[in-house]
Design a protein around this motif. Structure first.
Motif, PDB file in Angstrom:
ATOM      1  N   GLU A  18      -1.987   7.547  -9.073  1.00 19.74           N
ATOM      2  CA  GLU A  18      -0.655   7.070  -8.736  1.00 19.74           C
ATOM      3  C   GLU A  18       0.116   6.820 -10.024  1.00 19.74           C
ATOM      4  O   GLU A  18      -0.302   6.026 -10.857  1.00 19.74           O
ATOM      5  CB  GLU A  18      -0.699   5.781  -7.916  1.00 19.74           C
TER       6      GLU A  18
ATOM      7  N   GLU B 104      -4.132   8.828   4.414  1.00 23.48           N
ATOM      8  CA  GLU B 104      -5.387   9.570   4.284  1.00 23.48           C
ATOM      9  C   GLU B 104      -5.636  10.096   2.869  1.00 23.48           C
ATOM     10  O   GLU B 104      -6.235  11.147   2.695  1.00 23.48           O
ATOM     11  CB  GLU B 104      -5.406  10.716   5.293  1.00 23.48           C
TER      12      GLU B 104
ATOM     13  N   PRO C 283      -7.454  10.312  -0.775  1.00 16.66           N
ATOM     14  CA  PRO C 283      -8.758   9.942  -1.337  1.00 16.66           C
ATOM     15  C   PRO C 283      -8.585   8.798  -2.334  1.00 16.66           C
ATOM     16  O   PRO C 283      -7.522   8.666  -2.944  1.00 16.66           O
ATOM     17  CB  PRO C 283      -9.217  11.228  -2.037  1.00 16.66           C
ATOM     18  N   PRO C 284      -9.609   7.975  -2.509  1.00 20.23           N
ATOM     19  CA  PRO C 284      -9.468   6.824  -3.412  1.00 20.23           C
ATOM     20  C   PRO C 284      -9.259   7.226  -4.876  1.00 20.23           C
ATOM     21  O   PRO C 284      -8.767   6.440  -5.666  1.00 20.23           O
ATOM     22  CB  PRO C 284     -10.783   6.058  -3.234  1.00 20.23           C
ATOM     23  N   SER C 285      -9.598   8.446  -5.218  1.00 19.62           N
ATOM     24  CA  SER C 285      -9.480   8.881  -6.610  1.00 19.62           C
ATOM     25  C   SER C 285      -8.103   9.439  -6.961  1.00 19.62           C
ATOM     26  O   SER C 285      -7.888   9.865  -8.092  1.00 19.62           O
ATOM     27  CB  SER C 285     -10.539   9.946  -6.907  1.00 19.62           C
TER      28      SER C 285
ATOM     29  N   PRO D 237       0.826  -1.204   0.000  1.00 24.09           N
ATOM     30  CA  PRO D 237       0.000   0.000   0.000  1.00 24.09           C
ATOM     31  C   PRO D 237       0.866   1.263   0.000  1.00 24.09           C
ATOM     32  O   PRO D 237       2.020   1.238   0.431  1.00 24.09           O
ATOM     33  CB  PRO D 237      -0.806  -0.117   1.293  1.00 24.09           C
TER      34      PRO D 237
END
Length: 149
Positions: A27, A20, A22-24, A15
Motif C-alpha cells: 500500500e 479480498e 492478499p496480506p502481502s 481498512p
C-alpha cells in the motif's frame, strides 16, 4: 481560529476498501509532501523486480491529485494494468492550542475532526471483476494515452 495554532494532525485508520487483497499487497500511502520520484521508484521496484501482482495507492485531501498522478504514471510505464478506484471520506483529527495562554495557566486545547475526500486505487496485473464499481480495463496496446509536452 486566529488565536490558536495547529499542534498536530493525524488520520484515523480505516481498512482498505478492497476486501479480498492478499496480506502481502503493497500500500502506497501518498501524502501532500510526498515526492513522486520516491513513490514511483519504490512502487516500480515492487512491481517489476519483486514480482508483485497488485499494488494500492491511497491518498486524502490535497494528496488526491498526487495519488492519481502516480497511478497514471504507473499504468503508462508498466501497461496492461487493471484498475479499481474507490472514492470515500477520511476523518482527520487536528489538535489546536491557544497561541497566548492566560498568565500562569495552561494553554487551551481544541480538537477538530474533519472529513476530507479520499481515494484508493488498486492496480493489478491479474484480471479483476469488470462488474464492480470503479473498474477500468487496461488500455489497449499501442494507444497513445495521455500526451505530455
Amino acid at each position: 481560529m486566529e488565536n490558536f495554532r495547529k499542534v498536530s494532525t493525524s488520520e484515523e485508520e480505516s481498512p482498505l476498501p478492497f476486501p479480498e487483497l492478499p496480506p502481502s499487497v503493497v500500500e502506497m500511502k501518498v501524502k501532500e509532501g510526498s515526492k513522486i520520484r520516491n513513490l514511483m521508484g519504490f512502487a516500480l521496484a515492487h512491481m517489476e523486480h519483486k514480482g508483485s501482482r497488485q499494488i494500492v495507492f491511497s491518498g486524502c485531501g490535497r494528496a488526491v491529485t498526487k495519488t492519481i498522478t502516480c497511478v497514471e504514471i504507473m499504468k503508462r510505464k508498466l501497461g496492461g494494468l487493471h484498475q479499481v478506484t474507490k472514492v470515500r471520506y477520511q476523518t482527520l483529527r487536528e489538535v489546536w492550542e491557544s497561541a497566548e495562554p492566560a498568565p500562569g495557566g495552561t494553554p487551551h486545547h481544541l480538537t477538530v475532526h474533519k472529513n476530507v475526500p479520499s481515494i484508493c486505487i488498486l492496480l493489478s496485473r491479474d484480471p479483476l471483476d469488470p462488474n464492480q464499481m470503479g473498474y477500468q480495463p487496461p488500455e489497449p496496446a499501442g494507444s497513445p494515452g495521455l500526451l505530455i509536452d
